[in-house]
Motif scaffolding. Structure first.
Motif, PDB file in Angstrom:
ATOM      1  N   VAL A 100     -39.432 -99.836  -3.076  1.00  0.00           N
ATOM      2  CA  VAL A 100     -39.151 -98.705  -3.948  1.00  0.00           C
ATOM      3  C   VAL A 100     -40.401 -98.389  -4.772  1.00  0.00           C
ATOM      4  N   PRO A 101     -40.791 -97.124  -4.877  1.00  0.00           N
ATOM      5  CA  PRO A 101     -41.913 -96.795  -5.763  1.00  0.00           C
ATOM      6  C   PRO A 101     -41.623 -97.266  -7.184  1.00  0.00           C
ATOM      7  N   PHE A 102     -42.659 -97.681  -7.892  1.00  0.00           N
ATOM      8  CA  PHE A 102     -42.492 -98.260  -9.227  1.00  0.00           C
ATOM      9  C   PHE A 102     -41.764 -97.311 -10.171  1.00  0.00           C
ATOM     10  N   THR A 103     -42.138 -96.033 -10.153  1.00  0.00           N
ATOM     11  CA  THR A 103     -41.509 -95.088 -11.076  1.00  0.00           C
ATOM     12  C   THR A 103     -40.020 -94.966 -10.812  1.00  0.00           C
ATOM     13  N   GLU A 104     -39.629 -94.974  -9.539  1.00  0.00           N
ATOM     14  CA  GLU A 104     -38.209 -94.898  -9.201  1.00  0.00           C
ATOM     15  C   GLU A 104     -37.498 -96.201  -9.551  1.00  0.00           C
ATOM     16  N   ALA A 105     -38.177 -97.328  -9.359  1.00  0.00           N
ATOM     17  CA  ALA A 105     -37.588 -98.621  -9.713  1.00  0.00           C
ATOM     18  C   ALA A 105     -37.329 -98.697 -11.214  1.00  0.00           C
ATOM     19  N   MET A 106     -38.284 -98.222 -12.018  1.00  0.00           N
ATOM     20  CA  MET A 106     -38.121 -98.217 -13.469  1.00  0.00           C
ATOM     21  C   MET A 106     -36.948 -97.331 -13.871  1.00  0.00           C
ATOM     22  N   ARG A 107     -36.833 -96.158 -13.258  1.00  0.00           N
ATOM     23  CA  ARG A 107     -35.754 -95.240 -13.615  1.00  0.00           C
ATOM     24  C   ARG A 107     -34.396 -95.854 -13.298  1.00  0.00           C
ATOM     25  N   PHE A 108     -34.274 -96.476 -12.122  1.00  0.00           N
ATOM     26  CA  PHE A 108     -32.997 -97.081 -11.748  1.00  0.00           C
ATOM     27  C   PHE A 108     -32.675 -98.247 -12.677  1.00  0.00           C
ATOM     28  N   PHE A 109     -33.671 -99.058 -12.986  1.00  0.00           N
ATOM     29  CA  PHE A 109     -33.463-100.201 -13.874  1.00  0.00           C
ATOM     30  C   PHE A 109     -32.987 -99.751 -15.246  1.00  0.00           C
ATOM     31  N   ILE A 110     -33.644 -98.727 -15.804  1.00  0.00           N
ATOM     32  CA  ILE A 110     -33.290 -98.242 -17.142  1.00  0.00           C
ATOM     33  C   ILE A 110     -31.903 -97.609 -17.138  1.00  0.00           C
ATOM     34  N   ASP A 111     -31.596 -96.841 -16.097  1.00  0.00           N
ATOM     35  CA  ASP A 111     -30.287 -96.186 -16.025  1.00  0.00           C
ATOM     36  C   ASP A 111     -29.142 -97.186 -15.899  1.00  0.00           C
ATOM     37  N   ASN A 112     -29.446 -98.380 -15.408  1.00  0.00           N
ATOM     38  CA  ASN A 112     -28.406 -99.383 -15.196  1.00  0.00           C
ATOM     39  C   ASN A 112     -28.635-100.644 -16.028  1.00  0.00           C
ATOM     40  N   ILE A 113     -29.386-100.497 -17.105  1.00  0.00           N
ATOM     41  CA  ILE A 113     -29.812-101.663 -17.873  1.00  0.00           C
ATOM     42  C   ILE A 113     -28.642-102.419 -18.497  1.00  0.00           C
ATOM     43  N   GLN A 114     -27.523-101.721 -18.786  1.00  0.00           N
ATOM     44  CA  GLN A 114     -26.390-102.399 -19.401  1.00  0.00           C
ATOM     45  C   GLN A 114     -25.742-103.416 -18.462  1.00  0.00           C
ATOM     46  N   ILE A 115     -25.972-103.255 -17.162  1.00  0.00           N
ATOM     47  CA  ILE A 115     -25.422-104.220 -16.206  1.00  0.00           C
ATOM     48  C   ILE A 115     -25.966-105.617 -16.489  1.00  0.00           C
ATOM     49  N   LEU A 116     -27.150-105.686 -17.084  1.00  0.00           N
ATOM     50  CA  LEU A 116     -27.776-106.977 -17.353  1.00  0.00           C
ATOM     51  C   LEU A 116     -27.014-107.796 -18.382  1.00  0.00           C
ATOM     52  N   ASN A 117     -26.041-107.189 -19.054  1.00  0.00           N
ATOM     53  CA  ASN A 117     -25.193-107.948 -19.968  1.00  0.00           C
ATOM     54  C   ASN A 117     -24.234-108.873 -19.218  1.00  0.00           C
ATOM     55  N   LEU A 118     -24.069-108.618 -17.916  1.00  0.00           N
ATOM     56  CA  LEU A 118     -23.177-109.452 -17.106  1.00  0.00           C
ATOM     57  C   LEU A 118     -23.844-110.789 -16.798  1.00  0.00           C
ATOM     58  N   PRO A 119     -23.064-111.845 -16.583  1.00  0.00           N
ATOM     59  CA  PRO A 119     -23.631-113.149 -16.214  1.00  0.00           C
ATOM     60  C   PRO A 119     -24.421-113.056 -14.906  1.00  0.00           C
ATOM     61  N   GLN A 120     -25.442-113.904 -14.761  1.00  0.00           N
ATOM     62  CA  GLN A 120     -26.289-113.870 -13.569  1.00  0.00           C
ATOM     63  C   GLN A 120     -25.479-114.130 -12.302  1.00  0.00           C
ATOM     64  N   LYS A 121     -24.454-114.970 -12.397  1.00  0.00           N
ATOM     65  CA  LYS A 121     -23.625-115.246 -11.220  1.00  0.00           C
ATOM     66  C   LYS A 121     -22.922-113.987 -10.728  1.00  0.00           C
ATOM     67  N   VAL A 122     -22.565-113.113 -11.660  1.00  0.00           N
ATOM     68  CA  VAL A 122     -21.938-111.841 -11.276  1.00  0.00           C
ATOM     69  C   VAL A 122     -22.982-110.928 -10.632  1.00  0.00           C
ATOM     70  N   LEU A 123     -24.176-110.907 -11.228  1.00  0.00           N
ATOM     71  CA  LEU A 123     -25.244-110.053 -10.685  1.00  0.00           C
ATOM     72  C   LEU A 123     -25.673-110.489  -9.281  1.00  0.00           C
ATOM     73  N   ASP A 124     -25.417-111.744  -8.939  1.00  0.00           N
ATOM     74  CA  ASP A 124     -25.787-112.237  -7.617  1.00  0.00           C
ATOM     75  C   ASP A 124     -24.751-111.897  -6.546  1.00  0.00           C
ATOM     76  N   LEU A 125     -23.624-111.296  -6.943  1.00  0.00           N
ATOM     77  CA  LEU A 125     -22.613-110.908  -5.967  1.00  0.00           C
ATOM     78  C   LEU A 125     -23.171-109.837  -5.025  1.00  0.00           C
ATOM     79  N   PRO A 126     -22.731-109.822  -3.769  1.00  0.00           N
ATOM     80  CA  PRO A 126     -23.290-108.880  -2.770  1.00  0.00           C
ATOM     81  C   PRO A 126     -22.741-107.459  -2.904  1.00  0.00           C
TER      82      PRO A 126
END
Length: 524
Positions: free
Chosen positions: A218-244
């Motif tokens: 993914v181009p860096f600028t697009e990766a940053m945009r997706f990360f920022i738009d979904n940043i609240q997901i990071l409040n979830l436990p890492q085990k949840v984030l590892d789900l497929p």
């Protein structure tokens, strides 16, 4: 008396209810018996933050959806929110003087940051300028502070003009008399992100080009945009984030791309250190600090370096982009005020030359338009602190009285400075619900009369950076284009603005999609 399952269950229920009553009582005492909400869950924690604002749950976006009404309801601009089921009690204030007590920022202050565990996604990459305090915060501040100089602001101004011209060419606007933008954020976010990348980090961002993916993902600028738009997901436990799950997979891919991009850029900058070619931009200051001796007071470890890089990229564009979109929306909604700003631009700059940095102080109406949009839609909509010890807070007796009374605040009570409420408080602004750019025409760019950038030593370090790029961009846009609402069939301007004003408030607060029509002034 023979015990039955129902007796046991009844005893458990009674015990639980009594424990919740005790929790509520303790919470009311902890917040100095202030009036306010008595709710099941803490607003800024799980699970209260997951629910929409309602009669029983203010939630994360409550300060925006309820605004001044929640203070009027309780007859005070400092109120409490006490959960009886789960979470800590909190004090919310929309009073500027109370906010100053909470945000004092000195070593002796009884209020402080909530620590790494309480910083949520802004602490994802590690300690940084935003989430640290005390000597650690002062270290970060000493390192990046010198980069915010007049030289940087002159670069920001020139790059803003250059990037605006690039935008016209790349987007095909140069030969157009009318341009329709379904969401003006599609240009404000790219503009603000490219400016911080170019001026703060010397990244080769050009409009219409993507930063090359490190590994083809993914181009860096697009990766940053997706990360920022979904940043609240990071409040979830890492085990949840590892789900497929598809979104989690994409988020992890973007995180990896961001990490690789920053690692590569740091390595490139480190080679400049070896060759003594390092500049005095923000990125150079951070890398030099990472290369310092271990016992240096300016030493940053690698985690701190990466976290500060991300913070500067994020905060350096997210807040400005939202406010640029809000400014253009408000000026489209109020064409008479837009014309007043345009008249000043034509008087100061005219059409025969580009504006220069020397014109900046004379464009006070452009800055005023930006300030007023920031007042109505404050991107940094809350400041969260906690009481580090049992202490006293002086709060006004009522909405219409300035006389204060001391209230006892218990240790660990959450303190919320509500910037939306401050900006809507009739103590400070007449007709606070109305957009009036003229409020700010005589206010300097460093005045604390504009609370949106914070107060005291912890105020936004990038304030003048943001104002410089905003004034430059708005000046260029309004000199060439008349900005009007892009209306749907049958939609009125009031309905359009109502839709724009449906903000989302997560890490930052931003207006809804802003559909605009740019009409070239020669053809207006």
């Amino acid at each position: 008396m023979e015990l039955t399952i129902w007796n046991i269950l009844l005893a458990i229920l009674v015990t639980f209810v009594l424990s919740r009553v005790q929790k509520l009582y303790n919470g009311i005492r902890a917040t100095g018996n202030l009036p306010g909400f008595r709710i099941p869950f803490q607003a800024y924690a799980f699970p209260g933050g997951m629910f929409n604002t309602s009669w029983w749950n203010p939630g994360i976006e409550g300060v925006w959806h309820l605004r001044w009404s929640m203070y009027r309801k309780f007859g005070s601009d400092t109120i409490s929110m006490v959960p009886f089921f789960m979470g800590r009690p909190a004090i919310f204030t929309s009073n500027w003087e109370v906010a100053r007590q909470i945000n004092a920022g000195s070593n002796k202050s009884a209020f402080g940051k909530m620590g790494m565990d309480g910083q949520g996604p802004m602490g994802y990459w590690g300690p940084n300028l935003l989430i640290t305090e005390g000597e650690l915060w002062r270290k970060h501040r000493r390192i990046v502070g010198p980069a915010f100089s007049q030289k940087l602001y002159e670069l920001v101004w020139s790059q803003s003009l250059e990037l605006y011209r690039q935008m016209l060419t790349a987007e095909g606007f140069e030969d157009q008399k009318v341009v329709d933008l379904p969401a003006v954020q599609q240009i404000t976010f790219k503009f603000a992100f490219y400016i911080i990348g170019r001026c703060g980090f010397d990244f080769p961002f050009n409009w219409g080009e993507h930063a090359t993916p490190v590994d083809g993902n993914v181009p860096f600028t697009e990766a940053m945009r997706f990360f920022i738009d979904n940043i609240q997901i990071l409040n979830l436990p890492q085990k949840v984030l590892d789900l497929p799950l598809a979104k989690f997979k994409e988020l992890n891919i973007c995180i990896a791309e961001i990490r690789k991009f920053m690692d590569n850029k740091v390595a490139e900058k480190e080679s400049e250190v070896v060759d003594s070619q390092l500049g005095d931009d923000i990125f150079s200051m951070l890398v030099q600090a990472n290369q310092a001796e271990e016992d240096s007071k300016h030493k940053l470890n690698y985690v701190e370096l990466i976290s500060d890089v991300f913070l500067m990229l994020f905060a350096g564009h997210e807040t400005t982009a939202h406010t640029l979109a809000a400014t253009l929306a408000c000026l489209a909604r109020y064409p008479n005020q837009q014309q007043e700003v345009v008249d000043q631009i034509m008087s100061v700059v005219g059409t025969d030359r580009d504006p220069t940095i020397d014109d900046y102080p004379k464009l006070n109406k452009v800055q005023g338009a930006f300030y007023e949009a920031l007042r109505m839609f404050p991107t940094a909509y809350v400041t969260i602190r906690e009481a580090k010890e049992d202490t006293v807070l002086n709060v006004p007796l009522s909405l219409d009285r300035d006389e204060c009374i001391p209230i006892a605040v218990h240790k660990d009570t959450q303190m919320i400075v509500d910037m939306v409420g401050i900006h809507q408080n009739p103590r400070y602004f007449d007709e606070p619900e109305v957009y009036k750019a003229s409020r700010w025409y005589d206010v300097s760019n460093e005045s604390e009369a504009m609370p949106g950038f914070g107060i005291g030593p912890r105020a936004c370090i990038g304030r003048k950076f943001a104002l410089t790029e905003a004034v430059g961009f708005i000046t260029m846009v309004l000199r060439e284009w008349k900005v009007v609402p892009l209306l749907s069939k049958g939609e009125s301007v009031d309905q359009w603005f109502e839709g724009v004003s449906k903000c989302s408030a997560l890490v930052t607060l931003g207006v809804g999609k802003v559909p605009l029509r740019f009409v070239r002034r020669a053809a207006a």
